[in-house]
Design a protein around this motif. Structure first.
Motif, mmCIF file in Angstrom:
data_model
loop_
_atom_site.group_PDB
_atom_site.id
_atom_site.type_symbol
_atom_site.label_atom_id
_atom_site.label_comp_id
_atom_site.label_asym_id
_atom_site.label_seq_id
_atom_site.Cartn_x
_atom_site.Cartn_y
_atom_site.Cartn_z
ATOM 1 N N GLU A 130 2.267 3.759 5.444
ATOM 2 C CA GLU A 130 2.024 1.630 5.082
ATOM 3 C C GLU A 130 0.610 1.737 4.042
ATOM 4 O O GLU A 130 0.576 1.230 3.555
ATOM 5 C CB GLU A 130 2.182 1.829 6.680
ATOM 6 C CG GLU A 130 1.888 -0.371 6.065
ATOM 7 C CD GLU A 130 3.273 -1.106 5.721
ATOM 8 O OE1 GLU A 130 2.769 -1.124 4.773
ATOM 9 O OE2 GLU A 130 4.267 -1.330 6.315
ATOM 10 N N ILE A 137 -0.986 -4.518 4.296
ATOM 11 C CA ILE A 137 -0.268 -6.170 3.913
ATOM 12 C C ILE A 137 1.008 -4.983 4.414
ATOM 13 O O ILE A 137 1.261 -4.459 4.061
ATOM 14 C CB ILE A 137 -0.100 -6.173 2.919
ATOM 15 C CG1 ILE A 137 -1.565 -7.360 1.942
ATOM 16 C CG2 ILE A 137 1.373 -7.173 2.929
ATOM 17 C CD1 ILE A 137 -0.728 -7.655 0.385
ATOM 18 N N PRO A 138 1.490 -5.603 5.881
ATOM 19 C CA PRO A 138 2.674 -4.956 5.873
ATOM 20 C C PRO A 138 4.414 -4.498 5.121
ATOM 21 O O PRO A 138 4.336 -6.465 4.969
ATOM 22 C CB PRO A 138 2.871 -5.626 7.706
ATOM 23 C CG PRO A 138 1.520 -6.371 7.832
ATOM 24 C CD PRO A 138 1.624 -6.930 6.578
ATOM 25 N N LEU A 139 4.634 -4.137 4.345
ATOM 26 C CA LEU A 139 4.954 -4.146 3.367
ATOM 27 C C LEU A 139 6.158 -3.209 3.247
ATOM 28 O O LEU A 139 6.950 -3.157 3.368
ATOM 29 C CB LEU A 139 4.547 -3.994 1.974
ATOM 30 C CG LEU A 139 5.305 -4.293 0.561
ATOM 31 C CD1 LEU A 139 6.549 -5.722 0.395
ATOM 32 C CD2 LEU A 139 4.322 -3.634 -0.543
ATOM 33 N N PRO A 142 8.725 -2.706 6.682
ATOM 34 C CA PRO A 142 9.361 -4.486 6.661
ATOM 35 C C PRO A 142 10.791 -3.645 5.794
ATOM 36 O O PRO A 142 12.160 -4.242 5.853
ATOM 37 C CB PRO A 142 8.630 -5.451 6.063
ATOM 38 C CG PRO A 142 7.880 -5.055 6.950
ATOM 39 C CD PRO A 142 7.160 -3.636 6.718
ATOM 40 N N SER A 146 12.571 -3.802 8.011
ATOM 41 C CA SER A 146 13.013 -5.004 8.337
ATOM 42 C C SER A 146 15.050 -5.457 7.360
ATOM 43 O O SER A 146 14.810 -6.057 8.083
ATOM 44 C CB SER A 146 12.278 -6.263 8.467
ATOM 45 O OG SER A 146 11.416 -6.058 9.921
ATOM 46 N N ALA A 286 -0.807 -9.453 -3.393
ATOM 47 C CA ALA A 286 0.582 -10.483 -2.722
ATOM 48 C C ALA A 286 2.085 -9.669 -3.434
ATOM 49 O O ALA A 286 1.971 -8.966 -4.560
ATOM 50 C CB ALA A 286 0.554 -11.418 -3.538
ATOM 51 N N LEU A 297 11.042 -13.615 -0.308
ATOM 52 C CA LEU A 297 10.216 -13.128 0.209
ATOM 53 C C LEU A 297 8.558 -12.765 0.149
ATOM 54 O O LEU A 297 8.957 -12.459 -1.185
ATOM 55 C CB LEU A 297 10.170 -11.833 1.549
ATOM 56 C CG LEU A 297 11.407 -12.297 2.184
ATOM 57 C CD1 LEU A 297 12.332 -10.846 2.777
ATOM 58 C CD2 LEU A 297 12.177 -13.273 2.650
ATOM 59 N N MET A 298 7.789 -13.276 0.391
ATOM 60 C CA MET A 298 6.004 -12.919 0.129
ATOM 61 C C MET A 298 5.784 -12.442 1.615
ATOM 62 O O MET A 298 4.818 -13.021 2.289
ATOM 63 C CB MET A 298 5.348 -14.489 -0.584
ATOM 64 C CG MET A 298 4.771 -13.613 -1.130
ATOM 65 S SD MET A 298 3.944 -14.894 -2.697
ATOM 66 C CE MET A 298 2.057 -14.987 -2.387
ATOM 67 N N PHE A 299 4.441 -11.621 0.795
ATOM 68 C CA PHE A 299 3.746 -11.022 1.887
ATOM 69 C C PHE A 299 1.964 -10.705 1.138
ATOM 70 O O PHE A 299 1.891 -10.330 -0.162
ATOM 71 C CB PHE A 299 4.119 -8.684 1.585
ATOM 72 C CG PHE A 299 5.472 -8.732 2.254
ATOM 73 C CD1 PHE A 299 5.981 -8.844 3.968
ATOM 74 C CD2 PHE A 299 7.093 -9.225 1.514
ATOM 75 C CE1 PHE A 299 7.239 -8.615 4.415
ATOM 76 C CE2 PHE A 299 7.774 -8.629 2.178
ATOM 77 C CZ PHE A 299 8.296 -8.801 2.941
ATOM 78 N N TYR A 300 1.541 -11.081 1.783
ATOM 79 C CA TYR A 300 0.123 -11.711 1.095
ATOM 80 C C TYR A 300 -1.072 -11.157 1.838
ATOM 81 O O TYR A 300 -1.119 -11.342 3.873
ATOM 82 C CB TYR A 300 0.248 -13.143 0.799
ATOM 83 C CG TYR A 300 -1.040 -13.789 0.569
ATOM 84 C CD1 TYR A 300 -1.404 -13.861 -0.153
ATOM 85 C CD2 TYR A 300 -2.177 -13.970 1.370
ATOM 86 C CE1 TYR A 300 -2.893 -13.678 -0.909
ATOM 87 C CE2 TYR A 300 -3.798 -14.762 1.468
ATOM 88 C CZ TYR A 300 -4.003 -14.473 -0.021
ATOM 89 O OH TYR A 300 -4.967 -15.019 -0.875
ATOM 90 N N GLY A 301 -2.212 -10.641 1.464
ATOM 91 C CA GLY A 301 -3.318 -10.076 1.989
ATOM 92 C C GLY A 301 -4.415 -9.361 1.514
ATOM 93 O O GLY A 301 -4.056 -9.420 0.436
#
Length: 429
Positions: A130, A137-139, A142, A146, A286, A297-301
């Protein structure tokens, strides 16, 4: 609850490794409760044993990583060395001696991920990573778990914090590239040698990993088209603003419309201010994922740094330790589609082209004819002129990149075109 601790070997104790060790110590009770068994830092392999490492028992420190892995009692190995060797050999040694692996090594995974996955599977062990993409960022999980029942068609993201910081400063303050880079270096966002970041190598490695997960096919670093952002100028940002856009260094991964191939690329691009990625500021990351059933879906951090990356490493550690207790393994490599990776020339995109031309009648018609001859349709044209010289800005409709780049080369040969000032793709519509 099992009382015998799961023993962990840590390879590397720099910014990330030292933070991993600290969290393992200070959060030991919480980790025990979450895993179902205690975890124990059993050894730390480093290059410089004399360096003081606060909070780490000097008796755990060794320069002989191979001997540490071959002790026979190590359950999990955390690799945060980076680079190709000795990391590759050490990870293989870990598998051969019964230890699952948690790695943050994007370069190695992008180059040799298939071989490492095969080694893990052959020994019935886990390989989790990861932290190799987008820091905290959990990416990866998922996308691997997921969205395992969905079909991902496109991934577009900002996966390098250094370049995003530089481009954000250029956009918000009007600074030039070198000035923004100097600020990034002073703040610790950029390395003394920023080549891996600003030339897109770091983002390309992450793109290869994400493409493999998204499309269930093997994508190596060499398959990723790459352009750096060192040529992006203040005038490019001025042009972007006139279009209602900003500029980001993007990793873009796409499944072809017919589903028979994929593409993976990293390059600067103009994106509309209305796109979610346009508002990603400073050194943040992101990633925008488009799936058939889940939609957008958007992953941000935070995408880098000791604490954010350590967070991702510890999340993997918990998952791998739980698998150890259950005598199971998590998801491995999924490459069943075996889709080919198409060349950049087959990618359909748009160009923003700025030309220095002679300010005289017929120039625009000549330029338009060149576009038409290459099958490229023009969306907008803006021309300004003074004292016999003019600037011509053309934004195209979507076309294959090969046709667009061929058009640019033909424009360079026109007597009325004095130079191609800049070329930038337009994405995110």
């Amino acid at each position: 609850m099992r009382t015998r601790p799961l023993k962990v070997a840590l390879l590397g104790c720099g910014v990330v490794g030292s933070e991993v060790a600290r969290i393992m110590t200070t959060h030991a009770d919480d980790l025990t409760a979450r895993i179902g068994a205690p975890v124990e830092l059993a050894g730390v392999a480093v290059r410089r044993p004399s360096k003081v490492r606060e909070g780490i028992d000097p008796a755990l420190v060794t320069t002989d990583a191979t001997a540490l892995l071959k002790r026979g009692d190590i359950d999990v190995v955390i690799e945060v060395i980076g680079g190709i060797e000795p990391a590759r050999t050490l990870i293989t040694t870990a598998f051969e001696n019964g230890a699952s692996v948690v790695s943050a090594n994007k370069a190695l995974l992008a180059q040799d991920g298939a071989a490492l996955h095969a080694a893990a599977e052959a020994h019935g062990l886990d390989l989790y990573y990861e932290a190799a993409v987008a820091g905290a960022i959990p990416l990866v999980r998922p996308m691997r778990e997921s969205l395992a029942g969905d079909k991902i068609n496109r991934v577009m993201g900002i996966v390098n914090g250094t370049t995003n910081f530089i481009l954000d400063k250029m956009d918000s303050t009007g600074a030039g590239y070198q000035e923004a880079l100097d600020e990034a270096t002073a703040l610790g966002y950029a390395e003394a040698d920023p080549t891996a970041d600003v030339e897109g190598y770091d983002a390309a490695a992450k793109a290869a990993i994400l493409a493999g997960i998204a499309f269930h096919t093997r994508v190596r670093l060499d398959d990723v088209y790459r352009e750096g952002m060192t040529e992006v100028s203040a005038s490019d940002f001025a042009s972007a603003k006139r279009m209602g856009c900003t500029i980001k260094l993007l990793a873009i991964l796409e499944r072809a419309a017919d589903g028979e191939s994929v593409t993976a690329r990293v390059h600067p691009a103009m994106i509309p201010l209305t796109h979610p990625l346009a508002s990603v500021r400073e050194a943040y990351n992101a990633v925008f994922v488009e799936a058939e059933a889940a939609g957008r879906l958007m992953f941000y951090g935070p995408g880098a740094g000791g604490s954010p990356t350590a967070s991702a490493v510890l999340g993997d550690l918990v998952a791998v330790c739980r698998n150890k207790l259950a005598e199971a393994t998590g998801p491995g490599e999924s490459a069943y589609t075996q889709l080919p990776v198409s060349a950049m020339g087959e990618v359909v995109t748009r160009y923003h082209i700025s030309l220095d031309v002679a300010d005289k009648p017929g120039v625009l018609a000549q330029v338009a004819t060149t576009f038409a001859e290459h099958g490229v349709s023009i969306d907008t044209v803006r021309q300004t002129g003074k004292d016999g010289e003019a600037s011509l800005v053309v934004v195209t409709h979507r076309a294959p990149d090969a046709a667009l780049s061929g058009t640019v080369e033909a424009l360079r040969k026109l007597d009325t075109v004095r130079g191609v000032a800049s070329i930038m793709r337009v994405e995110g519509e």
